[in-house]
Scaffold this motif. Structure first.
Motif, PDB file in Angstrom:
ATOM      1  N   PRO A 101       0.800  -1.230   0.000  1.00 19.59           N
ATOM      2  CA  PRO A 101       0.000   0.000   0.000  1.00 19.59           C
ATOM      3  C   PRO A 101       0.834   1.282   0.000  1.00 19.59           C
ATOM      4  CG  PRO A 101      -0.148  -1.112   2.126  1.00 19.59           C
ATOM      5  CD  PRO A 101       0.585  -2.037   1.198  1.00 19.59           C
ATOM      6  N   TRP A 102       2.119   1.181   0.366  1.00 19.47           N
ATOM      7  CA  TRP A 102       2.936   2.400   0.397  1.00 19.47           C
ATOM      8  C   TRP A 102       3.675   2.631  -0.911  1.00 19.47           C
ATOM      9  CZ3 TRP A 102       3.666  -1.919   3.336  1.00 19.47           C
ATOM     10  CH2 TRP A 102       4.780  -2.699   3.036  1.00 19.47           C
ATOM     11  N   ARG A 103       3.423   1.758  -1.889  1.00 22.58           N
ATOM     12  CA  ARG A 103       4.072   1.946  -3.185  1.00 22.58           C
ATOM     13  C   ARG A 103       3.024   2.219  -4.249  1.00 22.58           C
ATOM     14  NH1 ARG A 103       9.110  -1.625  -4.534  1.00 22.58           N
ATOM     15  NH2 ARG A 103      10.259  -1.624  -2.577  1.00 22.58           N
ATOM     16  N   THR A 104       3.388   3.025  -5.231  1.00 25.96           N
ATOM     17  CA  THR A 104       2.495   3.257  -6.364  1.00 25.96           C
ATOM     18  C   THR A 104       2.438   1.986  -7.200  1.00 25.96           C
ATOM     19  OG1 THR A 104       4.319   4.012  -7.716  1.00 25.96           O
ATOM     20  CG2 THR A 104       3.133   5.692  -6.470  1.00 25.96           C
ATOM     21  N   ALA A 105       1.485   1.946  -8.139  1.00 26.94           N
ATOM     22  CA  ALA A 105       1.360   0.787  -9.024  1.00 26.94           C
ATOM     23  C   ALA A 105       2.713   0.499  -9.680  1.00 26.94           C
ATOM     24  CB  ALA A 105       0.295   1.048 -10.072  1.00 26.94           C
ATOM     25  N   MET A 106       3.357   1.554 -10.162  1.00 21.30           N
ATOM     26  CA  MET A 106       4.653   1.426 -10.814  1.00 21.30           C
ATOM     27  C   MET A 106       5.689   0.802  -9.888  1.00 21.30           C
ATOM     28  SD  MET A 106       6.188   1.867 -13.470  1.00 21.30           S
ATOM     29  CE  MET A 106       7.054   2.853 -14.588  1.00 21.30           C
ATOM     30  N   ASP A 107       5.797   1.343  -8.679  1.00 21.19           N
ATOM     31  CA  ASP A 107       6.805   0.832  -7.747  1.00 21.19           C
ATOM     32  C   ASP A 107       6.475  -0.581  -7.280  1.00 21.19           C
ATOM     33  OD1 ASP A 107       8.254   3.112  -7.983  1.00 21.19           O
ATOM     34  OD2 ASP A 107       7.399   4.081  -6.207  1.00 21.19           O
ATOM     35  N   ASN A 126      19.796   0.291 -15.326  1.00 23.15           N
ATOM     36  CA  ASN A 126      18.758   0.067 -16.343  1.00 23.15           C
ATOM     37  C   ASN A 126      17.373   0.502 -15.903  1.00 23.15           C
ATOM     38  OD1 ASN A 126      20.982  -1.116 -17.376  1.00 23.15           O
ATOM     39  ND2 ASN A 126      20.137  -3.179 -17.529  1.00 23.15           N
ATOM     40  N   ARG A 127      17.302   1.323 -14.881  1.00 22.38           N
ATOM     41  CA  ARG A 127      16.012   1.666 -14.310  1.00 22.38           C
ATOM     42  C   ARG A 127      15.036   2.177 -15.374  1.00 22.38           C
ATOM     43  NH1 ARG A 127      14.682   1.655  -8.986  1.00 22.38           N
ATOM     44  NH2 ARG A 127      12.494   2.119  -8.903  1.00 22.38           N
ATOM     45  N   ALA A 128      15.516   3.078 -16.237  1.00 20.77           N
ATOM     46  CA  ALA A 128      14.634   3.672 -17.249  1.00 20.77           C
ATOM     47  C   ALA A 128      14.049   2.591 -18.154  1.00 20.77           C
ATOM     48  CB  ALA A 128      15.412   4.686 -18.075  1.00 20.77           C
ATOM     49  N   GLU A 129      14.907   1.646 -18.549  1.00 21.93           N
ATOM     50  CA  GLU A 129      14.465   0.563 -19.428  1.00 21.93           C
ATOM     51  C   GLU A 129      13.380  -0.271 -18.742  1.00 21.93           C
ATOM     52  OE1 GLU A 129      17.610  -2.180 -20.429  1.00 21.93           O
ATOM     53  OE2 GLU A 129      16.076  -3.685 -20.868  1.00 21.93           O
ATOM     54  N   TYR A 130      13.623  -0.603 -17.468  1.00 22.86           N
ATOM     55  CA  TYR A 130      12.670  -1.452 -16.745  1.00 22.86           C
ATOM     56  C   TYR A 130      11.355  -0.709 -16.498  1.00 22.86           C
ATOM     57  CZ  TYR A 130      16.647  -4.510 -15.986  1.00 22.86           C
ATOM     58  OH  TYR A 130      17.715  -5.334 -16.167  1.00 22.86           O
ATOM     59  N   GLU A 131      11.474   0.594 -16.237  1.00 22.97           N
ATOM     60  CA  GLU A 131      10.244   1.350 -16.025  1.00 22.97           C
ATOM     61  C   GLU A 131       9.428   1.400 -17.305  1.00 22.97           C
ATOM     62  OE1 GLU A 131      10.950   5.087 -14.106  1.00 22.97           O
ATOM     63  OE2 GLU A 131      11.200   4.113 -12.144  1.00 22.97           O
ATOM     64  N   GLN A 159      -6.519  -3.611  -9.241  1.00 25.98           N
ATOM     65  CA  GLN A 159      -5.448  -4.118  -8.377  1.00 25.98           C
ATOM     66  C   GLN A 159      -4.990  -5.496  -8.840  1.00 25.98           C
ATOM     67  OE1 GLN A 159      -6.166  -3.997  -4.145  1.00 25.98           O
ATOM     68  NE2 GLN A 159      -7.211  -2.042  -4.289  1.00 25.98           N
ATOM     69  N   GLN A 160      -5.968  -6.330  -9.238  1.00 26.20           N
ATOM     70  CA  GLN A 160      -5.622  -7.676  -9.678  1.00 26.20           C
ATOM     71  C   GLN A 160      -4.832  -7.635 -10.988  1.00 26.20           C
ATOM     72  OE1 GLN A 160      -4.692 -10.683  -8.665  1.00 26.20           O
ATOM     73  NE2 GLN A 160      -6.574 -10.720  -7.471  1.00 26.20           N
ATOM     74  N   ARG A 161      -5.190  -6.698 -11.859  1.00 33.13           N
ATOM     75  CA  ARG A 161      -4.405  -6.533 -13.083  1.00 33.13           C
ATOM     76  C   ARG A 161      -2.963  -6.179 -12.749  1.00 33.13           C
ATOM     77  NH1 ARG A 161      -8.352  -4.350 -17.556  1.00 33.13           N
ATOM     78  NH2 ARG A 161     -10.285  -4.754 -16.451  1.00 33.13           N
ATOM     79  N   ALA A 162      -2.813  -5.221 -11.811  1.00 40.09           N
ATOM     80  CA  ALA A 162      -1.456  -4.810 -11.421  1.00 40.09           C
ATOM     81  C   ALA A 162      -0.704  -5.990 -10.803  1.00 40.09           C
ATOM     82  CB  ALA A 162      -1.526  -3.650 -10.433  1.00 40.09           C
ATOM     83  N   SER A 163      -1.426  -6.798 -10.027  1.00 41.78           N
ATOM     84  CA  SER A 163      -0.793  -7.948  -9.380  1.00 41.78           C
ATOM     85  C   SER A 163      -0.279  -8.944 -10.424  1.00 41.78           C
ATOM     86  CB  SER A 163      -1.808  -8.608  -8.451  1.00 41.78           C
ATOM     87  OG  SER A 163      -1.331  -9.826  -7.962  1.00 41.78           O
ATOM     88  N   ILE A 164      -1.059  -9.140 -11.492  1.00 41.53           N
ATOM     89  CA  ILE A 164      -0.612 -10.046 -12.559  1.00 41.53           C
ATOM     90  C   ILE A 164       0.594  -9.451 -13.289  1.00 41.53           C
ATOM     91  CG2 ILE A 164      -1.297 -11.075 -14.763  1.00 41.53           C
ATOM     92  CD1 ILE A 164      -4.118 -11.396 -13.529  1.00 41.53           C
ATOM     93  N   CYS A 165       0.570  -8.139 -13.484  1.00 42.03           N
ATOM     94  CA  CYS A 165       1.729  -7.476 -14.099  1.00 42.03           C
ATOM     95  C   CYS A 165       2.976  -7.687 -13.238  1.00 42.03           C
ATOM     96  CB  CYS A 165       1.489  -5.974 -14.239  1.00 42.03           C
ATOM     97  SG  CYS A 165       0.337  -5.563 -15.540  1.00 42.03           S
ATOM     98  N   ARG A 166       2.794  -7.560 -11.913  1.00 43.79           N
ATOM     99  CA  ARG A 166       3.944  -7.740 -11.027  1.00 43.79           C
ATOM    100  C   ARG A 166       4.512  -9.149 -11.165  1.00 43.79           C
ATOM    101  NH1 ARG A 166       2.922  -7.394  -4.745  1.00 43.79           N
ATOM    102  NH2 ARG A 166       1.916  -9.363  -5.233  1.00 43.79           N
ATOM    103  N   ALA A 167       3.609 -10.121 -11.396  1.00 45.68           N
ATOM    104  CA  ALA A 167       4.060 -11.504 -11.535  1.00 45.68           C
ATOM    105  C   ALA A 167       4.816 -11.711 -12.847  1.00 45.68           C
ATOM    106  CB  ALA A 167       2.876 -12.451 -11.452  1.00 45.68           C
ATOM    107  N   LEU A 168       4.651 -10.775 -13.797  1.00 42.90           N
ATOM    108  CA  LEU A 168       5.239 -10.974 -15.126  1.00 42.90           C
ATOM    109  C   LEU A 168       6.421 -10.066 -15.421  1.00 42.90           C
ATOM    110  CD1 LEU A 168       1.981 -11.354 -17.243  1.00 42.90           C
ATOM    111  CD2 LEU A 168       3.638 -13.144 -16.698  1.00 42.90           C
ATOM    112  N   ILE A 169       6.688  -9.101 -14.549  1.00 46.46           N
ATOM    113  CA  ILE A 169       7.641  -8.040 -14.879  1.00 46.46           C
ATOM    114  C   ILE A 169       9.045  -8.585 -15.124  1.00 46.46           C
ATOM    115  CG2 ILE A 169       8.111  -7.537 -12.439  1.00 46.46           C
ATOM    116  CD1 ILE A 169       7.979  -4.876 -15.169  1.00 46.46           C
TER     117      ILE A 169
END
Lengths: 273, 258
Positions: A101-107, A126-131, A159-169
């Protein structure tokens, strides 16, 4: 009853990614087995769904694949190596989005990159690339423009979409989903089926989806495994030979409902037994 | 709506405070209550002004001993909380002991501390420490121990070590608990230092009140009381503001739901 013919429906790659050979997992406290005599192979790029009555050890199965628990008997081979600890090539998402909860979707999306190698070491350069990659991923799931929002500013489906993105990043070879759409309303759920379908069609990672929802399993998967009640055994292996790409309309066709009914019968038999 | 209301109500506590002062003053003058029993607000203010120099001196002593004890409490509380919260074994081993320790009235430690360290500043600092570290331990430990198992699985499957999980998730997650406990702890720390000063010191507000009481200067006793409460309230507000600034994410979710 089970279809022995190993027909690669869409992904022709024959390389085996996950191989279970007569696997048991005993729980130390009860003495009984949570999972018993499970043998199966999952090809690279295959979309597998595991269905079964509640408490049948589906989540245990996930822990075995990801290396969070070692098997009591038998061997689990993932990506050519016997699993003896966390395998680091998986992404996981659960029924609860578990965003920080203390991080944005991006973080939130960047979190796995702060943990897993090689990203961990080169994150600074490579932060820019990963972002950019995270942004792209969020765009694919329809979260464009929400990068800087906090989880509490997003709806459950978002939130669930973001969670799936986190699983794939971190571009895992294997995506493990444990009832990821269980807490969503019916419309959002079907929307997210399509999101997952599109992601998979594009990137062709291997998916293991644990679910209660037979329509969900039939719509998304190449292969559906039906598990028995505890101790969990694989009762049926069913290849879903519906053509891809599949649209939601297909869920109302007879060939689709026939498969769902057949799976439903297996589950019904387990529940009566 | 949620943002408008507090600004409209901000005058309310002040109005009640003034109303209480007026009633208090009215009772004292109306019934001609002796100043040796129950001094009126005006008498207290008079004492405050008359003894401003010595009061400031003693208040400063109480203030820094309290902060010193509180500071030690924060460090020890964080460390213990981290140890207890990050390991199930340590949690099971230490938590019952902590509860047992906390059930001892901390004033009972003062005589022991006096034997060890003599009368003066050290017992006051240590009493403030003993009384203030417990809420911090409990809160930090709770914040760490109630980590969602799914989230831990997500990270561990990626090869995260325990320390990774603690630093990336556990610690930020326990911060709201930590800052909430600071508000409680700082007010408790004042209790500790003042109790110790009344029994075993020759400086500090507690000592001032004790000696003023024994010479029947009740105006001065009440002046001391007001100074303590003012100091404790200012510190409480300061830590509440710090909490809001550091961990706004923990409560903002609730604001948006209204």
């Amino acid at each position: 009853m089970s279809q022995a013919a190993d027909l690669p429906a869409e992904a022709p790659s024959a390389r085996v990614l996950v191989d279970f050979d007569r696997v048991d997992l005993a729980y130390d406290d009860t003495g009984g087995n949570a999972i018993e005599d499970v043998s199966l192979t999952i090809r690279e790029g295959e979309f597998v769904a595991v269905v079964g009555p509640s408490g049948c050890g589906k989540s245990t199965f996930m822990k075995l694949v990801s290396g969070l628990r070692p098997p009591s008997e038998g061997t689990v081979i993932v990506d050519g190596r016997e699993v003896s600890g966390p395998i680091k090539i998986v992404g996981m998402a659960f029924q609860a989005p578990t965003l920080l909860p203390w991080r944005t979707a991006m973080d939130n999306l960047m979190l796995p990159l702060e943990i897993v190698e090689p990203y961990r070491s080169n994150l600074k350069q490579n932060r820019a690339e990963y972002e950019a990659r995270a942004r792209g991923l969020l765009k694919t799931v329809g979260l464009e423009g929400n990068e800087d929002k906090f989880p509490w500013q997003l709806s459950g489906g978002m939130q669930q979409r973001a969670s799936i993105c986190r699983a794939l990043i971190h571009e895992p070879k294997l995506l493990l989903l444990d009832e990821p759409f269980g807490a969503l309303d019916a419309f959002t759920r079907e929307e997210l089926w399509c999101v997952l379908r599109d992601l998979w069609m594009e990137k062709r990672f291997t998916v293991i989806l644990v679910t209660h929802d037979l329509r969900e399993a039939t719509f998304l998967a190449d292969t559906v495994y039906v598990m028995s009640r505890r101790p969990g055994r694989i009762l049926v292996r069913k290849s879903i030979e519906l053509p891809r790409p599949r649209d939601l309309e297909i869920t109302y066709e007879e060939r689709f409902t026939d498969i769902v009914l057949e799976l439903r019968e297996h589950i019904g038999r387990i529940r009566k037994a | 709506m949620a943002t408008k209301k507090p600004t409209n109500d901000a005058w309310a506590p002040w109005a009640f405070f003034i109303a209480i002062l007026i009633v208090w003053q009215g009772v004292c003058t109306g019934f001609a209550v002796s100043e040796f029993i129950f001094p009126s607000p005006i008498a207290i203010v008079k004492s405050l002004i008359e003894f401003a120099g010595p009061i400031a001196d003693h208040a400063w002593q109480t203030f820094w001993t309290t902060l010193a004890g509180f500071g030690i409490g924060v460090v020890v509380g964080l460390l213990l909380g981290f140890i207890i919260g990050s390991s199930r074994f340590m949690y099971n081993a230490l938590y019952p002991l902590m509860i047992g320790f906390n059930s001892i009235p901390k004033a009972a430690f003062v005589p022991i501390l006096v034997v060890w360290f003599g009368i003066g500043t050290v017992p006051a600092i240590l009493t403030a420490f003993l009384i203030s570290f417990f809420p911090i331990v409990v809160n930090v430990a709770t914040g760490l121990a109630t980590l969602e198992p799914e989230l831990e699985d997500v990270l561990r499957a990626l090869g995260a070590k325990r320390i990774d999980v603690l630093l990336k998730v556990g610690l930020p997650r326990s911060l709201p608990y930590f800052f909430a406990s600071l508000k409680v702890s700082i007010t408790l720390a004042f209790v500790g230092s003042v109790v110790s000063e009344t029994v075993a010191a020759n400086k500090g507000i507690g000592y001032l009140m004790m000696s003023a009481g024994s010479s029947m200067r009740m105006g001065l006793v009440f002046a001391g009381l007001i100074v303590i409460s003012a100091m404790a309230m200012v510190m409480y507000v300061a830590f509440a503001a710090l909490e809001k600034r550091m961990t706004g994410w923990a409560t903002r979710g609730m604001d948006s739901r209204q």
